[in-house]
Scaffold this motif. Structure first.
Motif, PDB file in Angstrom:
ATOM      1  N   UNK A   1       0.853  -1.196   0.000  1.00 59.18           N
ATOM      2  CA  UNK A   1       0.000   0.000   0.000  1.00 59.18           C
ATOM      3  C   UNK A   1       0.887   1.244   0.000  1.00 59.18           C
ATOM      4  N   UNK A   2       0.596   2.177  -0.900  1.00 60.89           N
ATOM      5  CA  UNK A   2       1.367   3.411  -0.984  1.00 60.89           C
ATOM      6  C   UNK A   2       0.816   4.418   0.030  1.00 60.89           C
ATOM      7  N   UNK A   3       1.663   4.837   0.945  1.00 61.81           N
ATOM      8  CA  UNK A   3       1.277   5.831   1.951  1.00 61.81           C
ATOM      9  C   UNK A   3       1.737   7.210   1.507  1.00 61.81           C
ATOM     10  N   UNK A   4       0.824   8.164   1.558  1.00 61.91           N
ATOM     11  CA  UNK A   4       1.133   9.536   1.168  1.00 61.91           C
ATOM     12  C   UNK A   4       1.299  10.396   2.416  1.00 61.91           C
ATOM     13  N   UNK A   5       2.402  11.107   2.492  1.00 67.53           N
ATOM     14  CA  UNK A   5       2.664  11.995   3.616  1.00 67.53           C
ATOM     15  C   UNK A   5       2.348  13.438   3.205  1.00 67.53           C
ATOM     16  N   UNK A   6       1.422  14.038   3.949  1.00 64.95           N
ATOM     17  CA  UNK A   6       1.009  15.407   3.662  1.00 64.95           C
ATOM     18  C   UNK A   6       1.712  16.374   4.614  1.00 64.95           C
TER      19      UNK A   6
END
Length: 205
Positions: A73-78
């Motif tokens: 799963x690709x985790x996006x950091x905002x």
């Protein structure tokens, strides 16, 4: 991350006047976080967090700073695009929205600061000096009221930020293994009427 970002649209003001979104943005000013991490912090569903993140991203208030793959799963950091926001002059026709945006950011910052105080280590609040001189204490705490013109205040503000910059540079130039992390929260705002009334004891008059 920029120091200051101009708010140039009415929609940006509306987004930030929402109490939860301004709270979310403050967290993302501190460090990059994923939707999952934010859902755990605020005890809300990932879907709801994702919705608010998309509104902030759509209005150029947050952006994705990195991506990591975990278990397929690709985790996006905002992260917030800036550590502070100020309304452009073009938004002056919307004074109510501007005021509400600033008010909500201040309130959420106060709540965040309260949590930092509550989680501070005991040693940070234990003063061994017993001094009546606040400049000798190991923490900063106080509330003040002064009469000043707007120009007086702005002139002092320049000196204040210059002092903060000096403090932030000291350890960069001469790192010390004994250096500790200090958290500052400053608030200065015009109020309707004073609340402090200071009188000398009668025997001093």
């Amino acid at each position: 991350m920029k120091d200051i970002q101009l708010l140039t649209t009415h929609e940006q003001l509306k987004v930030l006047s929402d109490p939860f979104r301004s709270q979310l943005l403050l967290r993302l000013m501190e460090k990059p976080m994923t939707g999952q991490q934010l859902s755990e912090v605020f005890n809300l569903s990932r879907a709801r967090i994702h919705y608010h993140l998309k509104e902030l991203e759509k209005n150029d208030l947050v952006h994705i700073v990195k991506k990591e793959e975990k278990n397929g799963i690709v985790q996006k950091f905002y992260q917030s695009v800036a550590s502070g926001f100020v309304a452009d002059r073009s938004l002056l026709p919307h004074p109510e929205e501007m005021s509400e945006t600033v008010r909500q950011m201040m309130i959420n910052m106060l709540e965040r600061s309260q949590k930092r105080v509550l989680s501070a280590p005991e040693e940070a609040l234990h003063d061994e000096t017993g001094s009546q001189d606040p400049s000798e204490w190991k923490y900063l705490s106080g509330a003040f009221e002064f009469k000043a013109t707007e120009n007086d205040f702005k002139a002092w503000l320049k000196k204040y930020f210059s002092l903060m910059e000096q403090l932030s540079e000291i350890q960069k130039q001469n790192p010390s293994p004994d250096a500790k992390t200090y958290y500052f929260h400053s608030l200065g705002i015009q109020v309707d009427e004073p609340i402090f009334e200071r009188k000398k004891p009668e025997d001093e008059n």
